[in-house]
Scaffold this active site. Structure first.
Site, PDB file in Angstrom:
ATOM      1  N   HIS A  60     -10.314   1.719   2.553  1.00 32.31           N
ATOM      2  CA  HIS A  60     -10.004   2.754   3.549  1.00 32.31           C
ATOM      3  C   HIS A  60     -11.202   2.754   4.495  1.00 32.31           C
ATOM      4  CE1 HIS A  60      -8.202   6.725   4.848  1.00 32.31           C
ATOM      5  NE2 HIS A  60      -9.336   6.650   5.520  1.00 32.31           N
ATOM      6  N   HIS A  80       1.530   5.460  -2.063  1.00 33.52           N
ATOM      7  CA  HIS A  80       1.113   6.519  -2.994  1.00 33.52           C
ATOM      8  C   HIS A  80       2.354   7.039  -3.715  1.00 33.52           C
ATOM      9  CE1 HIS A  80      -2.885   6.852  -1.037  1.00 33.52           C
ATOM     10  NE2 HIS A  80      -2.193   6.365  -0.017  1.00 33.52           N
ATOM     11  N   PHE A  81       2.364   6.885  -5.041  1.00 38.22           N
ATOM     12  CA  PHE A  81       3.489   7.400  -5.832  1.00 38.22           C
ATOM     13  C   PHE A  81       3.224   8.809  -6.361  1.00 38.22           C
ATOM     14  CE2 PHE A  81       5.243   3.012  -7.256  1.00 38.22           C
ATOM     15  CZ  PHE A  81       6.246   3.061  -6.320  1.00 38.22           C
ATOM     16  N   ARG A  82       1.909   9.190  -6.445  1.00 40.48           N
ATOM     17  CA  ARG A  82       1.531  10.432  -7.154  1.00 40.48           C
ATOM     18  C   ARG A  82       1.887  10.300  -8.637  1.00 40.48           C
ATOM     19  NH1 ARG A  82      -1.217  11.027  -2.597  1.00 40.48           N
ATOM     20  NH2 ARG A  82      -0.033  11.959  -0.899  1.00 40.48           N
ATOM     21  N   LYS A  87      -9.937  -0.215  -5.066  1.00 41.85           N
ATOM     22  CA  LYS A  87      -9.901   0.455  -3.760  1.00 41.85           C
ATOM     23  C   LYS A  87     -11.204   1.181  -3.480  1.00 41.85           C
ATOM     24  CE  LYS A  87      -7.919   2.454  -0.097  1.00 41.85           C
ATOM     25  NZ  LYS A  87      -6.766   3.300   0.076  1.00 41.85           N
ATOM     26  N   ASN A 120      -5.418   7.232  -6.075  1.00 46.43           N
ATOM     27  CA  ASN A 120      -6.091   8.515  -5.778  1.00 46.43           C
ATOM     28  C   ASN A 120      -5.367   9.705  -6.413  1.00 46.43           C
ATOM     29  OD1 ASN A 120      -3.972   8.164  -3.874  1.00 46.43           O
ATOM     30  ND2 ASN A 120      -4.983   9.433  -2.347  1.00 46.43           N
ATOM     31  N   ASP A 158       1.720   2.917   3.331  1.00 44.45           N
ATOM     32  CA  ASP A 158       0.930   4.126   3.103  1.00 44.45           C
ATOM     33  C   ASP A 158       1.837   5.342   2.916  1.00 44.45           C
ATOM     34  OD1 ASP A 158      -1.407   5.434   2.517  1.00 44.45           O
ATOM     35  OD2 ASP A 158      -1.974   5.775   4.609  1.00 44.45           O
ATOM     36  N   HIS A 198       0.854  -1.207   0.000  1.00 44.88           N
ATOM     37  CA  HIS A 198       0.000   0.000   0.000  1.00 44.88           C
ATOM     38  C   HIS A 198       0.882   1.248   0.000  1.00 44.88           C
ATOM     39  CE1 HIS A 198      -3.710   2.289   1.574  1.00 44.88           C
ATOM     40  NE2 HIS A 198      -2.776   3.207   1.309  1.00 44.88           N
ATOM     41  N   LEU A 203      -3.999   9.870   7.806  1.00 42.61           N
ATOM     42  CA  LEU A 203      -5.336   9.321   7.991  1.00 42.61           C
ATOM     43  C   LEU A 203      -5.326   7.833   7.673  1.00 42.61           C
ATOM     44  CD1 LEU A 203      -7.474  12.205   6.463  1.00 42.61           C
ATOM     45  CD2 LEU A 203      -7.392  11.504   8.865  1.00 42.61           C
ATOM     46  N   ALA A 257      -2.802  15.287   4.907  1.00 42.57           N
ATOM     47  CA  ALA A 257      -2.554  14.049   5.651  1.00 42.57           C
ATOM     48  C   ALA A 257      -1.628  13.143   4.865  1.00 42.57           C
ATOM     49  CB  ALA A 257      -3.878  13.332   5.898  1.00 42.57           C
ATOM     50  N   HIS A 304       3.725  14.702   0.498  1.00 50.07           N
ATOM     51  CA  HIS A 304       3.102  16.026   0.321  1.00 50.07           C
ATOM     52  C   HIS A 304       4.225  17.051   0.448  1.00 50.07           C
ATOM     53  CE1 HIS A 304      -1.154  14.802   0.631  1.00 50.07           C
ATOM     54  NE2 HIS A 304      -0.721  13.891   1.477  1.00 50.07           N
ATOM     55  N   HIS A 327      -4.244  -0.007   6.304  1.00 50.62           N
ATOM     56  CA  HIS A 327      -3.666   0.846   7.350  1.00 50.62           C
ATOM     57  C   HIS A 327      -4.504   0.906   8.628  1.00 50.62           C
ATOM     58  CE1 HIS A 327      -6.420   3.592   5.398  1.00 50.62           C
ATOM     59  NE2 HIS A 327      -5.613   3.883   4.408  1.00 50.62           N
TER      60      HIS A 327
HETATM   61  O1  DOR Z   1      -2.543   9.942   5.366  1.00 52.64           O
HETATM   62  C1  DOR Z   1      -2.999   9.585   4.291  1.00 52.64           C
HETATM   63  N1  DOR Z   1      -2.511  10.067   3.124  1.00 52.64           N
HETATM   64  N2  DOR Z   1      -4.007   8.723   4.295  1.00 52.64           N
HETATM   65  C2  DOR Z   1      -4.644   8.401   3.159  1.00 52.64           C
HETATM   66  O2  DOR Z   1      -5.583   7.639   3.232  1.00 52.64           O
HETATM   67  C3  DOR Z   1      -4.265   9.024   1.870  1.00 52.64           C
HETATM   68  C4  DOR Z   1      -2.893   9.504   1.879  1.00 52.64           C
HETATM   69  C5  DOR Z   1      -2.591  10.467   0.739  1.00 52.64           C
HETATM   70  O3  DOR Z   1      -2.961  10.161  -0.413  1.00 52.64           O
HETATM   71  O4  DOR Z   1      -1.967  11.492   0.981  1.00 52.64           O
HETATM   72 ZN    ZN Z   2      -3.084   5.244   1.452  1.00 48.59          ZN
END
Ligand code: DOR
Ligand code: ZN
Length: 343
Positions: free
Chosen positions: A135, A15-17, A98, A41, A246, A13, A218, A262, A250, A173
């Site tokens: 989630h 996030h690469f963006r 997801k 996402n 996770d 799990h 989150l 988050a 950011h 998570h």
């Molecule tokens: O903290 C988080 N960041 N929780 C998530 O569910 C999404 C993630 C994000 O995409 O930044």
């Molecule tokens: Zn996530």
């Protein structure tokens, strides 16, 4: 023990963006993980096979030369997802979809309102063997943020799991004793991922002595009794819990602000941090199952064949990571000492 060798791990799990940021996030993960389940996402989200495969190509283009890192793609369920979207997508390169409840987290505006309306899609997923990643937080404004995961279990997860007993579900998570106990009591078709931050920290690390925006993620960090229960279940070696960082980057200025984003960007020290937790818990012998074996077993994918060695040698996580566009990211555990490094 001053060295440990394990089967090469995967991250189930993260996030690469997209865009330029892939040049930071993909090498950081490929440094120690063989495969990763890539969260969908984006804006707009990854909704079908064509979008998932196009995104996969962008990720592969950012992988370091010589690396055989493999991204595993995920569809983002919306109220417009069709059974055909699922049938066309499912396969080894897109093993999962997801479920984000609308408004639950970063870029979840396009997500699902009225989870029951997706039951026909869950039926198809169960039929074709696509995993459902969840989630698990309720999102109504009245619910206290610390209760959101617990209430999701009784309001949504338990009903979905009992209605679709064959559907493989990953409760992503998890952050509470309630979630850990629910997963332990459930049938083998339900498992969970656990992040490094939820094993290492509790809500004091977010709020005591001043707000720590880089520990804000989150589902939000919970009280220490919940943290302890998560540590207990990973130390128990139960195959129902496996590694999912996770890791979620950011830019620094979007976290250090009046309404901060988050996410903890843990990719630079993910495996090392988990190793530290298992070491603290005196159960380094349980690390390989959690990091490298239970995830592929649950997904029905082969275990990796390469190995990786960590040695006990302290290093300090940098304070900041500079990006090509002039922004920077503060990595999870910035400025703190990690006891293990990959050889
Ligand atoms: O903290 C988080 N960041 N929780 C998530 O569910 C999404 C993630 C994000 O995409 O930044
Ligand atoms: Zn996530």
């Amino acid at each position: 023990m001053s060295k440990i060798t394990i089967t090469k791990p995967d991250d189930w799990h993260l996030h690469f963006r997209d865009g330029e940021l892939l040049n930071e996030t993909v090498p950081a993960t490929a440094r120690c993980f063989q495969r990763a389940i890539v969260m969908p996402n984006l804006v707009p989200p990854v909704r079908n096979r064509a979008e998932a495969l196009a995104y996969k190509q962008r990720i592969l283009a950012a992988k370091p030369s010589g690396s055989d890192f493999e991204p595993l793609m995920v569809l983002y369920l919306t109220n417009d997802t069709t059974a055909d979207d699922i049938r066309q997508a499912v396969g080894d390169d897109i093993p999962a979809a997801k479920l984000y409840p609308a408004g639950a987290t970063t870029n979840s505006d396009a997500a699902v309102s009225g989870i029951e309306s997706l039951y026909p899609i869950f039926e198809t997923m169960s039929e074709v063997g696509m995993l459902l990643l969840i989630h698990g937080e309720v999102t109504d404004a009245e619910t206290d943020i610390f209760d959101r995961e617990r209430l999701f279990i009784e309001q949504h997860l338990a009903p979905i799991h009992s209605r679709f007993p064959e559907l493989k579900i990953v409760f992503e998570h998890i952050t509470t004793a309630d979630a850990a106990d629910f997963v332990l009591a459930a049938t083998p078709s339900l498992a969970a991922t656990i992040t490094p931050q939820h094993l290492l920290l509790n809500r004091n690390d977010l709020l005591v002595g001043g707000i720590k925006p880089h520990n804000y993620c989150l589902p939000v960090l919970k009280r220490s009794t919940h943290q302890q229960r998560l540590r207990d279940v990973v130390a128990s070696g139960s195959p129902k819990f496996f590694l999912g960082t996770d890791s979620a980057p950011h830019a620094k200025h979007t976290k250090e602000t009046a309404c901060g984003c988050a996410g903890c960007y843990s990719a630079w020290g993910a495996l090392e941090l988990y190793t530290q937790v298992f070491d603290d818990l005196n159960c380094l012998d349980k690390l390989e199952g959690f990091a490298s074996l239970y995830g592929p077993d649950f997904y029905g994918l082969p275990r990796n064949t390469e190995q990786l060695t960590l040695k006990r040698e302290p290093w300090v996580m940098p304070q900041e990571i500079q990006l090509a566009n002039g922004d920077s990211i503060v990595p999870f555990f910035a400025g703190q000492t990690l006891n293990w490094q990959i050889t």
